[in-house]
Design a protein around this motif. Sequence first.
Motif, mmCIF file in Angstrom:
data_model
loop_
_atom_site.group_PDB
_atom_site.id
_atom_site.type_symbol
_atom_site.label_atom_id
_atom_site.label_comp_id
_atom_site.label_asym_id
_atom_site.label_seq_id
_atom_site.Cartn_x
_atom_site.Cartn_y
_atom_site.Cartn_z
ATOM 1 N N THR A 214 5.691 4.615 -1.574
ATOM 2 C CA THR A 214 6.329 5.881 -1.931
ATOM 3 C C THR A 214 7.348 6.297 -0.881
ATOM 4 O O THR A 214 8.403 6.848 -1.213
ATOM 5 C CB THR A 214 5.270 6.986 -2.100
ATOM 6 O OG1 THR A 214 4.400 6.636 -3.168
ATOM 7 C CG2 THR A 214 5.914 8.333 -2.404
ATOM 8 N N VAL A 215 7.044 6.049 0.402
ATOM 9 C CA VAL A 215 7.985 6.414 1.466
ATOM 10 C C VAL A 215 8.828 5.212 1.894
ATOM 11 O O VAL A 215 9.397 5.192 2.983
ATOM 12 C CB VAL A 215 7.251 7.037 2.680
ATOM 13 C CG1 VAL A 215 6.690 8.391 2.306
ATOM 14 C CG2 VAL A 215 6.153 6.125 3.218
ATOM 15 N N ASP A 216 8.911 4.204 1.020
ATOM 16 C CA ASP A 216 9.826 3.064 1.181
ATOM 17 C C ASP A 216 9.555 2.211 2.412
ATOM 18 O O ASP A 216 10.486 1.674 3.023
ATOM 19 C CB ASP A 216 11.288 3.562 1.209
ATOM 20 C CG ASP A 216 11.719 4.145 -0.119
ATOM 21 O OD1 ASP A 216 11.229 3.665 -1.156
ATOM 22 O OD2 ASP A 216 12.540 5.084 -0.115
ATOM 23 N N CYS A 217 8.280 2.086 2.785
ATOM 24 C CA CYS A 217 7.942 1.171 3.878
ATOM 25 C C CYS A 217 8.093 -0.281 3.413
ATOM 26 O O CYS A 217 8.061 -0.572 2.220
ATOM 27 C CB CYS A 217 6.511 1.416 4.361
ATOM 28 S SG CYS A 217 6.300 3.006 5.201
ATOM 29 N N VAL A 218 8.259 -1.169 4.373
ATOM 30 C CA VAL A 218 8.497 -2.586 4.099
ATOM 31 C C VAL A 218 7.324 -3.399 4.631
ATOM 32 O O VAL A 218 6.940 -3.246 5.796
ATOM 33 C CB VAL A 218 9.802 -3.057 4.763
ATOM 34 C CG1 VAL A 218 10.023 -4.554 4.532
ATOM 35 C CG2 VAL A 218 10.990 -2.253 4.259
ATOM 36 N N ALA A 219 6.749 -4.249 3.787
ATOM 37 C CA ALA A 219 5.631 -5.087 4.220
ATOM 38 C C ALA A 219 6.120 -6.148 5.199
ATOM 39 O O ALA A 219 7.131 -6.810 4.959
ATOM 40 C CB ALA A 219 4.984 -5.748 3.011
ATOM 41 N N ALA A 220 5.392 -6.312 6.288
ATOM 42 C CA ALA A 220 5.772 -7.286 7.316
ATOM 43 C C ALA A 220 4.553 -8.103 7.727
ATOM 44 O O ALA A 220 3.430 -7.624 7.676
ATOM 45 C CB ALA A 220 6.346 -6.568 8.536
ATOM 46 N N LEU B 67 8.789 -0.803 8.975
ATOM 47 C CA LEU B 67 8.098 -2.075 8.745
ATOM 48 C C LEU B 67 6.629 -1.879 9.095
ATOM 49 O O LEU B 67 6.295 -1.447 10.204
ATOM 50 C CB LEU B 67 8.699 -3.182 9.602
ATOM 51 C CG LEU B 67 9.902 -3.936 8.996
ATOM 52 C CD1 LEU B 67 11.091 -3.006 8.809
ATOM 53 C CD2 LEU B 67 10.298 -5.117 9.865
ATOM 54 N N VAL B 68 5.740 -2.182 8.135
ATOM 55 C CA VAL B 68 4.307 -1.933 8.285
ATOM 56 C C VAL B 68 3.547 -3.221 7.990
ATOM 57 O O VAL B 68 3.908 -3.973 7.074
ATOM 58 C CB VAL B 68 3.843 -0.813 7.319
ATOM 59 C CG1 VAL B 68 2.342 -0.597 7.415
ATOM 60 C CG2 VAL B 68 4.597 0.478 7.607
ATOM 61 N N ARG B 69 2.495 -3.450 8.752
ATOM 62 C CA ARG B 69 1.688 -4.653 8.570
ATOM 63 C C ARG B 69 1.293 -4.822 7.101
ATOM 64 O O ARG B 69 0.813 -3.890 6.447
ATOM 65 C CB ARG B 69 0.441 -4.583 9.443
ATOM 66 C CG ARG B 69 -0.459 -5.820 9.353
ATOM 67 C CD ARG B 69 -1.708 -5.609 10.170
ATOM 68 N NE ARG B 69 -1.430 -5.656 11.593
ATOM 69 C CZ ARG B 69 -1.453 -6.752 12.346
ATOM 70 N NH1 ARG B 69 -1.744 -7.922 11.785
ATOM 71 N NH2 ARG B 69 -1.211 -6.718 13.628
#
Length: 214
Positions: free
Chosen positions: A92-98, A75-77
């Motif tokens: 690309t590395v499947d991070c999730v917006a938080a 989970l990334v800002r």
Amino acid sequence: AYAGTSPNALPTTWRFRLFGKLFRFVSRVLSRPSSERLPDLGDDPVVFVANHTSMSDVFYAIATLSDWKYPARCLVRYSYFKNPLMGTFLRTVDCVAAGGGGTDAVAVAVEILETGLPVAVMVEGRIVPPDERADDGMGEFRDGFVTIARNADARVLPIVITNADRVWGSRATLPHFDSATGRQSGNTLSVDELVDSEAIAEARSQMAAMLARP
């Protein structure tokens, strides 16, 4: 100096493996990295919680997760996704917006955990400069990880990244070579019988003890 494949290895995408190899190379150029083996987590869904001191955390996190073959979705800002280059990489590395953008990061994280993949959360929610850290080396924790773990019936695994801010300080423009860095993992904890404040205190206590190791 990475620890190697986890006993709970999961299928990984070619993109995740590619960036893992790239960041293992980058991290070795910038420092002398090492990491502990991931403990045996069985079949339980897991929420990684980690400290956040540096932009270089991303190198070490992806490198280690790739080496473990344990592709936690981070989970990334949300604001980082607005940058075209950074946003493309994070997707690309499947991070999730938080934390904004009309998405419910908690709901998305719970759905991910229910598929059998782990998620990773920087519990302070931002890079914490040295002058804003408490005596234990960390900033104020947010309670989102407890909500995620509780809703998904998942366990929490505290992780710390040490010395990353000596490679890329919170106010530095670019990284530079410095000292060794390390990743250490604690013991999983269940939040089922804990109120939020107790779960946060337990995770923080484990992480503080790891940061205090010589």
